[in-house]
Scaffold this motif. Structure first.
Motif, PDB file in Angstrom:
ATOM      1  N   GLY A  16       0.861  -1.340  -0.151  1.00 61.44           N
ATOM      2  CA  GLY A  16      -0.158  -0.073   0.123  1.00 61.44           C
ATOM      3  C   GLY A  16       0.747   1.490  -0.071  1.00 61.44           C
ATOM      4  N   PHE A  17       2.117   1.148   0.464  1.00 63.29           N
ATOM      5  CA  PHE A  17       2.937   2.256   0.471  1.00 63.29           C
ATOM      6  C   PHE A  17       3.926   2.218  -0.746  1.00 63.29           C
ATOM      7  CE2 PHE A  17       1.852   1.390   4.887  1.00 63.29           C
ATOM      8  CZ  PHE A  17       1.299   2.376   5.430  1.00 63.29           C
TER       9      PHE A  17
ATOM     10  N   ALA B  59      -7.833  -9.369  -0.624  1.00 68.74           N
ATOM     11  CA  ALA B  59      -9.139  -8.904  -1.163  1.00 68.74           C
ATOM     12  C   ALA B  59     -10.136  -9.957  -1.226  1.00 68.74           C
ATOM     13  CB  ALA B  59      -8.782  -8.547  -2.649  1.00 68.74           C
ATOM     14  N   GLU B  60      -9.254 -11.449  -1.556  1.00 64.56           N
ATOM     15  CA  GLU B  60     -10.129 -12.560  -1.725  1.00 64.56           C
ATOM     16  C   GLU B  60     -11.064 -12.881  -0.079  1.00 64.56           C
ATOM     17  OE1 GLU B  60      -9.320 -17.509  -1.970  1.00 64.56           O
ATOM     18  OE2 GLU B  60      -7.768 -15.888  -2.616  1.00 64.56           O
TER      19      GLU B  60
ATOM     20  N   ALA C 120      -3.754 -13.572  11.788  1.00 69.55           N
ATOM     21  CA  ALA C 120      -3.313 -13.311  10.407  1.00 69.55           C
ATOM     22  C   ALA C 120      -4.345 -13.209   9.450  1.00 69.55           C
ATOM     23  CB  ALA C 120      -2.368 -14.632   9.960  1.00 69.55           C
ATOM     24  N   TRP C 121      -5.523 -14.045   9.652  1.00 69.36           N
ATOM     25  CA  TRP C 121      -6.716 -13.699   8.688  1.00 69.36           C
ATOM     26  C   TRP C 121      -7.473 -12.501   8.961  1.00 69.36           C
ATOM     27  CZ3 TRP C 121     -11.896 -13.369  10.359  1.00 69.36           C
ATOM     28  CH2 TRP C 121     -12.832 -13.587   9.406  1.00 69.36           C
TER      29      TRP C 121
ATOM     30  N   ILE D   1      -8.808  -6.779   7.511  1.00 70.92           N
ATOM     31  CA  ILE D   1      -8.685  -5.605   7.470  1.00 70.92           C
ATOM     32  C   ILE D   1      -7.850  -4.829   6.532  1.00 70.92           C
ATOM     33  CG2 ILE D   1      -7.626  -3.781   9.046  1.00 70.92           C
ATOM     34  CD1 ILE D   1      -8.555  -5.610  11.480  1.00 70.92           C
ATOM     35  N   ASN D   2      -7.166  -5.429   5.942  1.00 74.06           N
ATOM     36  CA  ASN D   2      -6.229  -4.734   4.900  1.00 74.06           C
ATOM     37  C   ASN D   2      -7.040  -4.859   3.564  1.00 74.06           C
ATOM     38  OD1 ASN D   2      -4.424  -5.192   2.476  1.00 74.06           O
ATOM     39  ND2 ASN D   2      -3.001  -4.110   3.484  1.00 74.06           N
ATOM     40  N   GLY D   3      -7.647  -5.867   3.121  1.00 73.06           N
ATOM     41  CA  GLY D   3      -8.560  -6.021   1.866  1.00 73.06           C
ATOM     42  C   GLY D   3      -9.728  -5.217   1.938  1.00 73.06           C
ATOM     43  N   ALA D   4     -10.277  -5.086   3.176  1.00 74.45           N
ATOM     44  CA  ALA D   4     -11.706  -4.464   3.192  1.00 74.45           C
ATOM     45  C   ALA D   4     -11.543  -3.014   3.536  1.00 74.45           C
ATOM     46  CB  ALA D   4     -12.496  -5.197   4.164  1.00 74.45           C
ATOM     47  N   GLY D   5     -10.202  -2.643   4.133  1.00 75.29           N
ATOM     48  CA  GLY D   5     -10.279  -1.034   4.772  1.00 75.29           C
ATOM     49  C   GLY D   5     -10.401  -1.076   6.201  1.00 75.29           C
TER      50      GLY D   5
END
Length: 214
Positions: A59-60, A78-79, A107-108, A113-117
């Motif tokens: 993301g950076f 994202a998946e 980890a999940w 959180i990363n994939g959804a925001g």
């Protein structure tokens, strides 16, 4: 109607959390016998340990400079977020390990959180049941009271961040039947077991009815 289920036990053949979750799912299936159930078993098929770091650093990183590993991690994040988005109801079976949340579940959650925001309420308006099992006793007055650092974290993520309509089923003393020194707790452990199964039957019916009303 689709149910999405997560398991995080590293011992699926003898999992106390899976037994309770199976009971929830069976009660759900009585109302939705033909509904698909999508499952992900984090304990037996853990996510790559470096995926969250790779997805986060991507993301950076300017898009043309992202490595293949970063791109794969972003796709995985994202998946995982999409799996929750597709679900009408969610069932999570997450044991307490070493007084904290399962590393596989953490980890999940980090990847979702990363994939959804970071602030996206991915479970909003989705009825959700959390089953958590604990080998010892952590209630007030027990020697290890206050040592459960998993359940408060799970509530924070599922309710405060993801806004789940959450039901929690807790079963303690799962090791009493097989652990020397815990013999005096076996009667209480059996009672905890039966109460958790009863709660699971009720939660499964409520889960199914809540989805049917949507």
């Amino acid at each position: 109607m689709k149910l999405f289920r997560i398991d995080a036990s590293i011992l699926p053949g003898a999992s106390a959390s899976a037994e309770i979750a199976d009971t929830v799912q069976a009660a759900w299936a009585q109302t939705h016998p033909d509904a698909p159930v999508e499952r992900r078993h984090l304990g037996t098929a853990p996510l790559p340990a470096d995926a969250w770091a790779l997805a986060t650093t991507a993301g950076f990183t300017p898009a043309p400079e992202r490595t293949p590993a970063q791109l794969r991690a972003m796709e995985l994040a994202a998946e995982l977020a999409a799996e929750l988005d597709r679900a009408d109801a969610v069932l999570l079976a997450v044991p307490l390990y070493n007084y904290g949340v399962s590393q596989h579940f953490k980890a999940w959650a980090d990847l979702v959180i990363n994939g959804a925001g970071a602030t996206t309420p991915v479970l909003k308006e989705k009825p959700t049941v959390l089953v958590t099992s604990k080998g010892g006793g952590y209630q007030p007055g027990a020697p290890r009271a206050g040592w459960d650092h998993s359940t408060p974290y799970l509530r924070r993520v599922l309710v405060d961040i993801w806004q789940a309509d959450l039901t929690v089923i807790e079963r303690e003393l799962t090791l009493a039947a097989s652990t020397p020194g815990m013999e005096a707790l076996r009667e209480e452990a059996a009672r905890e077991h039966e109460e958790a199964l009863q709660a699971a039957r009720g939660a499964g019916r409520v889960l199914a009815e809540a989805v049917a009303r949507v």
